[in-house]
Enzyme design. Structure first.
Site, short mmCIF file in Angstrom:
data_model
loop_
_atom_site.label_atom_id
_atom_site.label_comp_id
_atom_site.label_asym_id
_atom_site.label_seq_id
_atom_site.Cartn_x
_atom_site.Cartn_y
_atom_site.Cartn_z
N HIS A 8 -8.14 -4.53 -1.47
CA HIS A 8 -6.83 -3.91 -1.27
C HIS A 8 -5.88 -4.80 -0.47
O HIS A 8 -4.73 -5.01 -0.86
CB HIS A 8 -7.02 -2.57 -0.55
N ASP B 250 -9.71 -3.15 -5.90
CA ASP B 250 -9.06 -2.34 -4.88
C ASP B 250 -9.62 -0.92 -4.92
O ASP B 250 -9.50 -0.23 -5.94
CB ASP B 250 -7.55 -2.32 -5.13
N SER C 22 0.83 -1.20 0.00
CA SER C 22 0.00 0.00 0.00
C SER C 22 0.88 1.27 0.00
O SER C 22 1.76 1.41 -0.83
CB SER C 22 -0.96 -0.05 1.20
#
Length: 322
Positions: free
Chosen positions: A288, A258, A138
């Site tokens: 995600h 996502d 991320s």
């Protein structure tokens, strides 16, 4: 870590089992310490294979509002089980590291602090003869790419899980807000007043894992800070303009559903990077958080792809060395 007697939250995501007992049951050893950098003190963790020497070093960086503990450590634990020395540091402003919570007004400083720690381990007597990889999840992918740009020749490869290189439209900070707050001459930089757009709910598909992640006592639950969003926007644009500078082998994985980091992050990296050895894995319908937040069968599929990729690169490097 001792639990708060007034809290119903267990000290770790697995419950009340003592840490040493849990890690031993997973086939790894674990340690933690603090590491001082010119930018602030970092909380660091290490996971080692319990019954074998380490094949390579993997340096992990977590995402926004998270830390290296709780469910994130499922990643380094898995790699340690496969024979890799796994290390991680809470980013500045996160977890048990120094800094105002989730304030990242200078991503160069944030990335540099973690890089200094990772380099110290990579260059140590224990690790200097084995391959070394950077792994970012991320927003940690953003920090990891900055580390690579700062030290482009020190790594055998890069790994990304749902990296933040392209901010999805619903998550982009308002240009008007940033402009208006910017007119306050930096006074508003640390203010936690930006919309958060319910990021946790967009990241986790499995409802039971969502409950576990939401119970992390070190997770940042406030709204984003002005300087953080300004800086993430700036650095994303910088990295997009410099994808072609990536020349080392890399793997990037992304869920097509996502809603926190755009899958275009991984697609554009794959298309524009100069690396001869590059791999893109897209997972249809996944959210995600590919390892910590998907149903087990999905997480195991992603982990299997990660293991296949790193095993193949380490095998190749070891054969060349012979």
């Amino acid at each position: 870590m001792a639990s708060d007697p007034n809290s119903t939250t267990p000290p770790n995501f697995w419950g009340d089992t003592p840490e040493e007992e849990y890690y031993t049951s997973q086939g790894v050893t674990h340690s933690s310490s603090y590491f001082t950098t010119p930018h602030g003190r970092l909380f660091t963790q290490t996971w080692k294979p319990l019954s074998s020497s380490s094949r390579a070093l993997v340096c992990f960086t977590h995402g926004y509002g998270s830390d290296t503990g709780w469910l994130f450590q499922k990643l380094p634990i898995a790699f340690a089980q496969w024979g890799y020395l796994s290390i991680a540091a809470d980013l500045l402003g996160h977890g048990r590291s120094d800094g105002l919570r989730c304030y990242m007004g200078d991503m160069n400083k944030v990335a540099s602090a973690s890089l200094i720690y990772f380099q110290s381990v990579r260059d140590s007597d224990e690790c200097k003869e084995i391959p070394a990889f950077l792994f970012g999840e991320s927003m940690g992918g953003l920090a990891t790419m900055m580390m690579h740009f700062l030290d482009p020749n020190g790594w055998s490869g890069l790994m990304f899980s749902a990296p933040l290189f392209v901010i999805p439209e619903p998550m982009k900070p308002s240009r008007v807000r940033l402009f208006l707050y910017g007119m306050l001459m930096g006074l508003a930089d640390t203010w936690a007043v930006m919309p958060d757009n319910k990021m946790v709910g967009k990241a986790i598909k499995d409802p039971e894992k969502l409950k576990i992640i939401a119970s992390n006592p070190r997770r940042y639950t406030g709204t984003p800070r002005v300087g953080t969003m300004r800086e993430l926007k700036r650095v994303c644009e910088y990295i997009q303009a410099n994808f072609d500078k990536v020349k080392v082998p890399f793997l990037t994985v992304h869920g097509t559903a996502d809603g926190v980091t755009a899958p275009e992050s991984s697609k554009w990296l794959y298309e524009k990077a100069s690396s001869e050895d590059k791999t893109l894995k897209l997972y249809e319908g996944m959210y995600h958080s590919l390892v910590q937040g998907e149903p087990d069968e999905n997480s195991e599929r992603v982990l299997a792809d990660m293991r296949e990729w790193i095993d193949a690169r380490v095998d190749k490097l070891q054969n060349v060395k012979k």
